[in-house]
Design a protein around this motif. Structure first.
Motif, PDB file in Angstrom:
ATOM      1  N   GLU A   1       5.990  -0.838  -6.365  1.00 47.25           N
ATOM      2  CA  GLU A   1       6.913  -0.057  -5.533  1.00 47.25           C
ATOM      3  C   GLU A   1       7.479  -0.909  -4.401  1.00 47.25           C
ATOM      4  N   THR A   2       8.749  -0.694  -4.122  1.00 52.09           N
ATOM      5  CA  THR A   2       9.408  -1.353  -2.985  1.00 52.09           C
ATOM      6  C   THR A   2      10.178  -0.293  -2.198  1.00 52.09           C
ATOM      7  N   VAL A   3       9.796  -0.126  -0.928  1.00 57.00           N
ATOM      8  CA  VAL A   3      10.431   0.887  -0.084  1.00 57.00           C
ATOM      9  C   VAL A   3      11.913   0.564   0.076  1.00 57.00           C
ATOM     10  N   ASN A   4      12.712   1.612  -0.004  1.00 58.08           N
ATOM     11  CA  ASN A   4      14.178   1.539   0.106  1.00 58.08           C
ATOM     12  C   ASN A   4      14.827   0.705  -1.001  1.00 58.08           C
ATOM     13  N   LYS A   5      14.083   0.559  -2.104  1.00 55.59           N
ATOM     14  CA  LYS A   5      14.646  -0.070  -3.296  1.00 55.59           C
ATOM     15  C   LYS A   5      14.267   0.719  -4.545  1.00 55.59           C
ATOM     16  N   THR A   6      12.980   1.010  -4.694  1.00 55.48           N
ATOM     17  CA  THR A   6      12.532   1.861  -5.807  1.00 55.48           C
ATOM     18  C   THR A   6      11.952   3.179  -5.298  1.00 55.48           C
ATOM     19  N   SER A   7      11.767   3.308  -3.980  1.00 50.66           N
ATOM     20  CA  SER A   7      11.296   4.572  -3.398  1.00 50.66           C
ATOM     21  C   SER A   7      12.029   4.821  -2.086  1.00 50.66           C
TER      22      SER A   7
ATOM     23  N   TYR B   1       9.066  11.984  -0.325  1.00 49.66           N
ATOM     24  CA  TYR B   1       9.458  10.715  -0.939  1.00 49.66           C
ATOM     25  C   TYR B   1       9.827  10.963  -2.400  1.00 49.66           C
ATOM     26  N   VAL B   2      10.806  10.209  -2.891  1.00 53.38           N
ATOM     27  CA  VAL B   2      11.071  10.151  -4.333  1.00 53.38           C
ATOM     28  C   VAL B   2      10.985   8.685  -4.756  1.00 53.38           C
ATOM     29  N   PHE B   3      10.591   8.462  -6.000  1.00 52.20           N
ATOM     30  CA  PHE B   3      10.390   7.071  -6.433  1.00 52.20           C
ATOM     31  C   PHE B   3      10.653   6.942  -7.934  1.00 52.20           C
ATOM     32  N   ARG B   4      10.968   5.732  -8.322  1.00 52.52           N
ATOM     33  CA  ARG B   4      11.068   5.337  -9.727  1.00 52.52           C
ATOM     34  C   ARG B   4      10.615   3.884  -9.798  1.00 52.52           C
ATOM     35  N   ASP B   5       9.355   3.682 -10.160  1.00 47.53           N
ATOM     36  CA  ASP B   5       8.732   2.365 -10.098  1.00 47.53           C
ATOM     37  C   ASP B   5       8.361   1.861 -11.495  1.00 47.53           C
ATOM     38  N   ASP B   6       8.465   0.541 -11.666  1.00 52.53           N
ATOM     39  CA  ASP B   6       8.031  -0.070 -12.922  1.00 52.53           C
ATOM     40  C   ASP B   6       6.511  -0.077 -13.017  1.00 52.53           C
ATOM     41  N   LEU B   7       6.029  -0.040 -14.246  1.00 46.87           N
ATOM     42  CA  LEU B   7       4.603  -0.200 -14.534  1.00 46.87           C
ATOM     43  C   LEU B   7       4.420  -1.509 -15.305  1.00 46.87           C
ATOM     44  N   THR B   8       3.635  -2.411 -14.743  1.00 49.49           N
ATOM     45  CA  THR B   8       3.404  -3.707 -15.376  1.00 49.49           C
ATOM     46  C   THR B   8       1.992  -3.793 -15.940  1.00 49.49           C
TER      47      THR B   8
ATOM     48  N   GLY C   1       4.293  -5.885   3.472  1.00 53.43           N
ATOM     49  CA  GLY C   1       5.563  -5.455   4.046  1.00 53.43           C
ATOM     50  C   GLY C   1       6.056  -4.192   3.386  1.00 53.43           C
ATOM     51  N   SER C   2       7.199  -4.271   2.724  1.00 53.34           N
ATOM     52  CA  SER C   2       7.788  -3.078   2.098  1.00 53.34           C
ATOM     53  C   SER C   2       7.367  -2.922   0.640  1.00 53.34           C
ATOM     54  N   THR C   3       6.520  -3.816   0.128  1.00 56.15           N
ATOM     55  CA  THR C   3       6.096  -3.728  -1.271  1.00 56.15           C
ATOM     56  C   THR C   3       4.662  -3.210  -1.379  1.00 56.15           C
ATOM     57  N   LEU C   4       4.424  -2.506  -2.439  1.00 54.47           N
ATOM     58  CA  LEU C   4       3.120  -1.887  -2.663  1.00 54.47           C
ATOM     59  C   LEU C   4       2.784  -1.978  -4.149  1.00 54.47           C
TER      60      LEU C   4
END
Length: 235
Positions: free
Chosen positions: A92-98, A121-128, A211-214
């Protein structure tokens, strides 16, 4: 003098004339019938075989009953359903994928691990497949969360997880409570494709904050009830 109503002693049948094993007088015809009955009994006993043959017959019945019980037990064990476990990693990356779409109104201030009560919050995150963000993408998770605690750490989360991994393709829907800093279990409420009729839970655990990544570890613990094999599926 009579001992029974209407029958004189002189009229009683001679007990010596009663054939053994029968009730008819021991006439020539009666003796012939008795011989026939005895011959029939001997024939019936012969048809049953020797005592050892009868024991073999009893053993066959016992073996058949045991085999039937065993097959029922096997069917019962087969009916326990199947299980599946695997792990993926949510990137997840804030203000990019969420994105935060509703600001919270009270409680903790916004930080890397907390959000005010009522934040949406809404999100659309990749799963690796690994924690490394550059590893192969095996799916995507999309959904939303609402902060439901005044300390800003707990949320009510809902999501659809679409997976194409290790020969399994389909989606899972989850709904439940999550925590920002420790593992949380969300029940699986439905599925499609290869995950149709799956139940179980998905465990999420924070792995890395930068930072903004999780990065979040997502553990799948799935189970298919016995009836799932006979349930209809979409083409």
């Amino acid at each position: 003098m009579t001992l029974t109503a209407g029958v004189a002693v002189s009229q009683w049948p001679d007990t010596r004339r009663i054939a053994r094993g029968g009730c008819a007088p021991a006439t020539a015809a009666g003796s012939h019938d008795l011989k026939k009955r005895r011959a029939g009994m001997v024939s019936s006993m012969a048809s049953m075989g020797e005592p050892c043959d009868r024991k073999k017959l009893q053993c066959r019945f016992l073996y058949a009953a045991a085999a039937s019980s065993s097959s029922q037990s096997d069917r019962s064990r087969e009916g326990h359903g199947k299980t599946l476990r695997f792990n993926l990693y949510q990137q997840e990356t804030v203000n990019k994928t969420s994105y935060m779409v509703v600001d919270g109104v009270a409680g903790a201030a916004a930080s890397q691990t907390t959000t005010p009560f009522g934040t949406v919050y809404v999100f659309r995150d990749d799963l690796t497949v690994r924690a490394d963000r550059s590893s192969r993408v095996a799916g995507v998770v999309e959904g939303g969360s609402i902060t439901t605690s005044f300390d800003g750490l707990s949320s009510l989360s809902m999501g659809k997880i679409t997976v194409n991994h290790r020969g399994h393709r389909g989606s899972l829907s989850v709904l439940g409570g999550t925590h920002n800093t420790r593992p949380s279990d969300c029940p699986v409420v439905g599925g499609t494709g290869d995950f149709a009729y799956a139940v179980g839970y998905v465990r999420t655990s924070p792995v890395d904050f930068r930072g903004s990544t999780l990065t979040i570890k997502v553990e799948f613990h799935l189970f298919w009830p016995p009836y799932a094999r006979r349930a209809p599926t979409s083409k």
